[in-house]
Design a protein around this motif. Structure first.
Motif, short mmCIF file in Angstrom:
data_model
loop_
_atom_site.label_atom_id
_atom_site.label_comp_id
_atom_site.label_asym_id
_atom_site.label_seq_id
_atom_site.Cartn_x
_atom_site.Cartn_y
_atom_site.Cartn_z
N GLU A 135 0.83 -1.21 0.00
CA GLU A 135 0.00 0.00 0.00
C GLU A 135 0.86 1.26 0.00
OE1 GLU A 135 -3.15 0.19 -0.64
OE2 GLU A 135 -3.29 -1.98 -0.70
N SER A 136 1.99 1.20 0.68
CA SER A 136 2.91 2.33 0.69
C SER A 136 3.46 2.59 -0.71
CB SER A 136 4.05 2.05 1.67
OG SER A 136 5.00 3.07 1.63
N ALA A 137 3.80 1.53 -1.42
CA ALA A 137 4.29 1.66 -2.80
C ALA A 137 3.20 2.23 -3.70
CB ALA A 137 4.76 0.31 -3.32
N ARG A 138 1.97 1.84 -3.46
CA ARG A 138 0.85 2.36 -4.24
C ARG A 138 0.69 3.86 -4.02
NH1 ARG A 138 -4.64 -0.83 -4.29
NH2 ARG A 138 -5.21 -0.23 -6.38
N MET A 139 0.78 4.29 -2.77
CA MET A 139 0.69 5.73 -2.46
C MET A 139 1.85 6.48 -3.10
SD MET A 139 -1.92 6.48 -0.36
CE MET A 139 -1.42 7.84 0.63
N ASP A 140 3.03 5.88 -3.08
CA ASP A 140 4.19 6.50 -3.70
C ASP A 140 3.97 6.70 -5.19
OD1 ASP A 140 6.97 7.46 -3.57
OD2 ASP A 140 7.40 5.68 -4.78
N ARG A 141 3.38 5.70 -5.85
CA ARG A 141 3.08 5.83 -7.29
C ARG A 141 2.08 6.96 -7.54
NH1 ARG A 141 2.79 0.21 -7.21
NH2 ARG A 141 0.53 0.27 -7.36
N LEU A 142 1.07 7.06 -6.69
CA LEU A 142 0.08 8.13 -6.86
C LEU A 142 0.73 9.50 -6.73
CD1 LEU A 142 -2.97 6.80 -4.83
CD2 LEU A 142 -2.95 7.37 -7.25
N VAL A 143 1.56 9.67 -5.73
CA VAL A 143 2.24 10.95 -5.53
C VAL A 143 3.16 11.25 -6.71
CG1 VAL A 143 3.89 12.18 -4.08
CG2 VAL A 143 2.01 10.92 -3.02
N SER A 144 3.86 10.25 -7.18
CA SER A 144 4.75 10.42 -8.33
C SER A 144 3.97 10.85 -9.56
CB SER A 144 5.50 9.12 -8.59
OG SER A 144 6.32 9.25 -9.71
N GLU A 145 2.81 10.23 -9.79
CA GLU A 145 1.97 10.60 -10.92
C GLU A 145 1.48 12.04 -10.80
OE1 GLU A 145 -1.04 7.60 -11.23
OE2 GLU A 145 0.45 6.05 -11.61
N LEU A 146 1.15 12.45 -9.59
CA LEU A 146 0.71 13.84 -9.38
C LEU A 146 1.83 14.82 -9.69
CD1 LEU A 146 -1.35 13.61 -6.10
CD2 LEU A 146 -2.16 14.26 -8.36
N LEU A 147 3.03 14.50 -9.24
CA LEU A 147 4.16 15.37 -9.52
C LEU A 147 4.44 15.46 -11.02
CD1 LEU A 147 6.58 14.37 -6.62
CD2 LEU A 147 5.35 16.53 -6.89
N THR A 148 4.36 14.34 -11.70
CA THR A 148 4.58 14.33 -13.14
C THR A 148 3.52 15.17 -13.84
OG1 THR A 148 5.58 12.13 -13.05
CG2 THR A 148 4.73 12.85 -15.19
N LEU A 149 2.26 15.00 -13.45
CA LEU A 149 1.18 15.78 -14.05
C LEU A 149 1.39 17.27 -13.80
CD1 LEU A 149 -1.52 15.88 -15.51
CD2 LEU A 149 -2.63 15.63 -13.30
N SER A 150 1.76 17.61 -12.59
CA SER A 150 2.00 19.02 -12.25
C SER A 150 3.13 19.60 -13.09
CB SER A 150 2.33 19.13 -10.76
OG SER A 150 2.66 20.44 -10.43
N ARG A 151 4.20 18.84 -13.26
CA ARG A 151 5.32 19.32 -14.07
C ARG A 151 4.93 19.48 -15.53
NH1 ARG A 151 9.05 15.29 -10.93
NH2 ARG A 151 9.74 16.65 -9.24
N LEU A 152 4.12 18.55 -16.05
CA LEU A 152 3.68 18.65 -17.43
C LEU A 152 2.80 19.88 -17.63
CD1 LEU A 152 2.84 14.95 -18.29
CD2 LEU A 152 4.50 16.40 -19.45
N GLU A 153 1.86 20.09 -16.70
CA GLU A 153 0.95 21.23 -16.83
C GLU A 153 1.67 22.56 -16.69
OE1 GLU A 153 -2.30 20.68 -14.13
OE2 GLU A 153 -3.43 19.52 -15.59
N SER A 154 2.71 22.60 -15.87
CA SER A 154 3.42 23.86 -15.67
C SER A 154 4.44 24.11 -16.78
CB SER A 154 4.14 23.85 -14.32
OG SER A 154 5.22 22.94 -14.33
N GLY A 155 4.66 23.13 -17.65
CA GLY A 155 5.60 23.30 -18.74
C GLY A 155 7.03 23.02 -18.34
N MET A 156 7.26 22.53 -17.12
CA MET A 156 8.61 22.22 -16.67
C MET A 156 9.18 21.01 -17.42
SD MET A 156 8.19 22.73 -12.55
CE MET A 156 9.76 21.98 -12.20
N VAL A 157 8.30 20.12 -17.85
CA VAL A 157 8.71 18.90 -18.54
C VAL A 157 7.92 18.81 -19.83
CG1 VAL A 157 8.74 16.38 -18.40
CG2 VAL A 157 9.18 17.73 -16.36
#
Length: 183
Positions: A97-119
């Motif tokens: 479950e901890s790994a699952r939460m880590d994946r969710l947070v990672s996906e959020l960070l990736t989405l945030s970076r994509l939307e902000s144009g950082m990546v």
């Protein structure tokens, strides 16, 4: 000249106050540079409104997605307190479950970076069959636990333009949701 500028100023104030559905282009009744500016304002306000709606949906989806693993973590902690002899099993569940939460947070960070144009989204040509083979290999143990078998039937390369890691996440999420929620 001053009347349309006052309308435009009022529209800017309205959007700044959170009224993202404000539009003024149709009220101008003109065909000049000021009318063009008002139509540009409408496009900008529409785009901002769409972004805000997307963020609201994302926050709703994230809170929904994070509630399940958090509830399972709480249940596992309760189980450990009641049945200390199941400590090893519970630790494995906690780790999962901890790994699952880590994946969710990672996906959020990736989405945030994509939307902000950082990546920039990936523009490389990758083999989708290879990405899917990795997903299937990663999900096979979980499928076996669920009493299922997962297989990929891809004999040739499937070239696509994209980001291998992001595509892996998409298909991994689909497969894991299917394993968890499909009959």
């Amino acid at each position: 000249l001053s009347k349309p500028i006052r309308h435009l100023r009022g529209a800017f104030d309205a959007v700044a106050a959170g009224k993202l559905d404000t539009r003024i282009g149709s009220r101008m009744g003109r065909r000049d540079e000021i009318a063009d500016l008002c139509r540009d304002f409408d496009r900008m306000a529409h785009h901002i409104d769409q972004l805000m709606q997307g963020q609201r949906r994302l926050l709703h989806d994230v809170s929904h997605e994070m509630r399940s693993p958090l509830a399972r973590l709480s249940a596992i902690v309760g189980l450990v307190r009641q049945q200390t002899e199941r400590l090893e099993d519970c630790l494995n569940l906690l780790e999962h479950e901890s790994a699952r939460m880590d994946r969710l947070v990672s996906e959020l960070l990736t989405l945030s970076r994509l939307e902000s144009g950082m990546v920039e989204p990936g523009k490389d040509i990758i083999d989708l069959a290879e990405v899917l083979a990795d997903v299937v290999g990663d999900a096979a143990p979980e499928a076996e636990q669920a009493g299922c078998r997962i297989a990929l039937d891809a004999e040739t390369e499937v070239p696509v333009r994209g980001d291998a890691e992001m595509l892996h996440r998409v298909f991994d999420n689909l497969v894991r949701n299917a394993l968890a929620y499909a009959a």
